[in-house]
Design a protein around this motif. Structure first.
Motif, PDB file in Angstrom:
ATOM      1  N   ARG A  17       0.842  -1.186   0.000  1.00  0.00           N
ATOM      2  CA  ARG A  17       0.000   0.000   0.000  1.00  0.00           C
ATOM      3  C   ARG A  17       0.882   1.243   0.000  1.00  0.00           C
ATOM      4  NH1 ARG A  17      -2.867  -3.208   3.819  1.00  0.00           N
ATOM      5  NH2 ARG A  17      -1.977  -2.033   5.548  1.00  0.00           N
ATOM      6  N   PRO A  18       0.331   2.400  -0.433  1.00  0.00           N
ATOM      7  CA  PRO A  18       1.154   3.618  -0.489  1.00  0.00           C
ATOM      8  C   PRO A  18       1.776   3.942   0.860  1.00  0.00           C
ATOM      9  CG  PRO A  18      -0.921   3.964  -1.612  1.00  0.00           C
ATOM     10  CD  PRO A  18      -1.029   2.637  -0.929  1.00  0.00           C
ATOM     11  N   ILE A  19       3.050   4.255   0.849  1.00  0.00           N
ATOM     12  CA  ILE A  19       3.784   4.562   2.078  1.00  0.00           C
ATOM     13  C   ILE A  19       4.344   5.966   1.946  1.00  0.00           C
ATOM     14  CG2 ILE A  19       5.703   3.859   3.550  1.00  0.00           C
ATOM     15  CD1 ILE A  19       5.345   1.047   2.506  1.00  0.00           C
ATOM     16  N   ARG A  20       3.845   6.867   2.761  1.00  0.00           N
ATOM     17  CA  ARG A  20       4.249   8.273   2.642  1.00  0.00           C
ATOM     18  C   ARG A  20       4.943   8.750   3.907  1.00  0.00           C
ATOM     19  NH1 ARG A  20      -1.223   8.307   1.011  1.00  0.00           N
ATOM     20  NH2 ARG A  20      -1.482   8.333  -1.240  1.00  0.00           N
ATOM     21  N   SER A  21       5.724   7.901   4.522  1.00  0.00           N
ATOM     22  CA  SER A  21       6.373   8.268   5.776  1.00  0.00           C
ATOM     23  C   SER A  21       7.808   8.681   5.526  1.00  0.00           C
ATOM     24  CB  SER A  21       6.338   7.082   6.738  1.00  0.00           C
ATOM     25  OG  SER A  21       7.145   6.060   6.226  1.00  0.00           O
ATOM     26  N   VAL A  22       8.510   8.914   6.619  1.00  0.00           N
ATOM     27  CA  VAL A  22       9.893   9.357   6.522  1.00  0.00           C
ATOM     28  C   VAL A  22      10.757   8.340   5.811  1.00  0.00           C
ATOM     29  CG1 VAL A  22      10.449   8.383   8.778  1.00  0.00           C
ATOM     30  CG2 VAL A  22      11.857  10.217   7.875  1.00  0.00           C
ATOM     31  N   LEU A  93      10.681   7.952  14.512  1.00  0.00           N
ATOM     32  CA  LEU A  93      11.145   8.040  13.134  1.00  0.00           C
ATOM     33  C   LEU A  93      10.649   9.315  12.462  1.00  0.00           C
ATOM     34  CD1 LEU A  93      10.667   4.325  12.034  1.00  0.00           C
ATOM     35  CD2 LEU A  93      12.838   5.515  12.329  1.00  0.00           C
ATOM     36  N   ARG A  94       9.383   9.643  12.678  1.00  0.00           N
ATOM     37  CA  ARG A  94       8.827  10.856  12.057  1.00  0.00           C
ATOM     38  C   ARG A  94       9.525  12.104  12.555  1.00  0.00           C
ATOM     39  NH1 ARG A  94       3.735   8.265  12.702  1.00  0.00           N
ATOM     40  NH2 ARG A  94       3.505   9.335  14.692  1.00  0.00           N
ATOM     41  N   GLU A  95       9.838  12.133  13.845  1.00  0.00           N
ATOM     42  CA  GLU A  95      10.410  13.332  14.462  1.00  0.00           C
ATOM     43  C   GLU A  95      11.935  13.341  14.424  1.00  0.00           C
ATOM     44  OE1 GLU A  95       8.764  13.360  18.355  1.00  0.00           O
ATOM     45  OE2 GLU A  95       6.679  13.294  17.635  1.00  0.00           O
ATOM     46  N   GLY A  96      12.534  12.278  13.893  1.00  0.00           N
ATOM     47  CA  GLY A  96      13.994  12.223  13.807  1.00  0.00           C
ATOM     48  C   GLY A  96      14.673  11.997  15.136  1.00  0.00           C
ATOM     49  N   ARG A  97      13.953  11.433  16.117  1.00  0.00           N
ATOM     50  CA  ARG A  97      14.521  11.209  17.453  1.00  0.00           C
ATOM     51  C   ARG A  97      15.063   9.803  17.636  1.00  0.00           C
ATOM     52  NH1 ARG A  97      11.189  10.693  21.033  1.00  0.00           N
ATOM     53  NH2 ARG A  97       9.189  10.716  19.959  1.00  0.00           N
ATOM     54  N   TYR A  98      14.890   8.952  16.653  1.00  0.00           N
ATOM     55  CA  TYR A  98      15.282   7.545  16.825  1.00  0.00           C
ATOM     56  C   TYR A  98      16.797   7.413  16.934  1.00  0.00           C
ATOM     57  CZ  TYR A  98      16.362   2.717  15.700  1.00  0.00           C
ATOM     58  OH  TYR A  98      16.877   1.457  15.716  1.00  0.00           O
ATOM     59  N   ARG A  99      17.245   6.715  17.969  1.00  0.00           N
ATOM     60  CA  ARG A  99      18.659   6.418  18.160  1.00  0.00           C
ATOM     61  C   ARG A  99      18.780   4.955  18.588  1.00  0.00           C
ATOM     62  NH1 ARG A  99      18.560  10.414  15.953  1.00  0.00           N
ATOM     63  NH2 ARG A  99      19.725  12.354  16.271  1.00  0.00           N
ATOM     64  N   PRO A 100      19.436   4.132  17.776  1.00  0.00           N
ATOM     65  CA  PRO A 100      19.570   2.716  18.136  1.00  0.00           C
ATOM     66  C   PRO A 100      20.570   2.515  19.265  1.00  0.00           C
ATOM     67  CG  PRO A 100      20.796   3.178  16.145  1.00  0.00           C
ATOM     68  CD  PRO A 100      20.057   4.448  16.482  1.00  0.00           C
ATOM     69  N   LEU A 101      20.380   1.440  20.017  1.00  0.00           N
ATOM     70  CA  LEU A 101      21.316   1.056  21.064  1.00  0.00           C
ATOM     71  C   LEU A 101      22.441   0.220  20.457  1.00  0.00           C
ATOM     72  CD1 LEU A 101      18.809  -0.003  23.881  1.00  0.00           C
ATOM     73  CD2 LEU A 101      20.151   2.104  23.774  1.00  0.00           C
TER      74      LEU A 101
END
Length: 316
Positions: A17-22, A93-101
């Motif tokens: 399906r259409p994906i319009r996310s980051v 992910l949307r806000e750019g706050r994701y940081r992996p451990l």
């Protein structure tokens, strides 16, 4: 589409399906490739969670007994609430706050030898994000991959690679030059890998996410290491990134040097004569050096398929 190239398969659970996310509203360089669209970040992360938390994920993503550095198990995630976790990841992910451990490194025995293979285990939440990246980026690069590559690709397997070797031997290419790239997953330079990714992807948010994943580091013996090379072998997205980088080797190969068959970091060249096999091995070593890689001496050799073996192939 070039002959022999397998078209990408799409997960019916909602990825088509259409994906319009980051991660999915990406801009591409080079020839445009349509990506089935529609949906949202949540659709994508839900599909990724199904890969990592479902029954299939328990078999192929990681060994359930091995937990990440946060010690969170798949059972704990299900108890916490998959929808709740997906919502949090989508927001980050949307806000750019994701940081992996950092990944937790464990050692597993190599089959057929007494050696130990280091295997970084990312936390469950990071595996979900990596699976989402793989779902989105995989088909983009799959459209460019060449038929000589068989490892970690849809509808292609080690049996398919073996069949090519048998067919070429039956045609008369009896000399085989084979090698294994030394520490393939851990030796790929990050800067050159990102250059290869940028040949097809120019969306800065996606490139930033990939850099963050590569720089997450590894925790071993209480010490945090952040190497500048390698795609951790325990990461869900690592096989795709490995193929993206080694695609440069596939493109540079000249069929006049022999028929190349590559399965991830294992490369085999079928040749007409020993002299051609020696040239092919020299050419392969030079191409790997240009990528910052080198063949593993213990697994590099030139052999001739014996007549008895060729007769067995003929009987098949």
């Amino acid at each position: 589409m070039p002959e022999g190239l397998v078209p990408p398969r799409w997960d019916r659970a909602g990825v088509s399906r259409p994906i319009r996310s980051v991660l999915c509203s990406m801009r591409f360089t080079g020839r445009p490739r349509p990506i089935p669209g529609g949906g949202s970040t949540r659709c994508m992360t839900r599909s990724a969670a199904g890969t990592c938390c479902g029954a299939r994920g328990r078999r192929c993503a990681v060994i359930t007994a091995h937990r990440g550095i946060d010690k969170v198990t798949l059972a704990a995630v299900e108890e916490y609430g998959i929808d709740r976790l997906l919502g949090e990841l989508a927001a980050e992910l949307r806000e750019g706050r994701y940081r992996p451990l950092p990944a937790r490194r464990v050692c597993i025995p190599k089959p057929g030898s007494g050696e130990q293979r280091p295997l970084p285990i990312p936390p469950v939440r990071d595996r979900i994000v990596q699976a989402a990246v793989k779902i989105v980026l995989g088909p983009v690069f799959e459209a460019d991959f060449l038929p000589v590559s068989f490892g970690f690709r849809p509808r292609r397997s080690a049996h398919d690679a073996l069949q090519v070797l048998i067919d070429e031997c039956w045609r008369g290419r009896r000399w085989v030059a084979g090698t294994d790239i030394a520490s393939c997953f851990s030796a790929i330079p990050h800067d050159k890998l990102m250059q290869a990714v940028q040949e097809r992807i120019c969306d800065q948010s996606v490139l930033k996410l990939l850099r963050v994943i590569l720089r997450a580091g590894v925790m071993e013996g209480g010490q945090l290491r952040r190497p500048v090379t390698g795609t951790p072998q325990g990461g869900v997205v690592s096989p795709v990134l490995c193929n993206v980088y080694l695609h440069r080797l596939d493109r540079a190969w000249d069929e006049q040097d022999g028929v190349l068959v590559r399965y991830a970091g294992d490369a085999t060249v079928m040749c007409w004569s020993r002299s051609q096999a020696e040239r092919a091995l020299e050419r392969l070593t030079g191409l790997l050096a240009g990528l910052g890689l080198e063949p593993k001496a213990a697994k590099t050799r030139i052999v001739c398929v014996p007549r008895a073996q060729r007769e067995r192939f003929a009987c098949r």
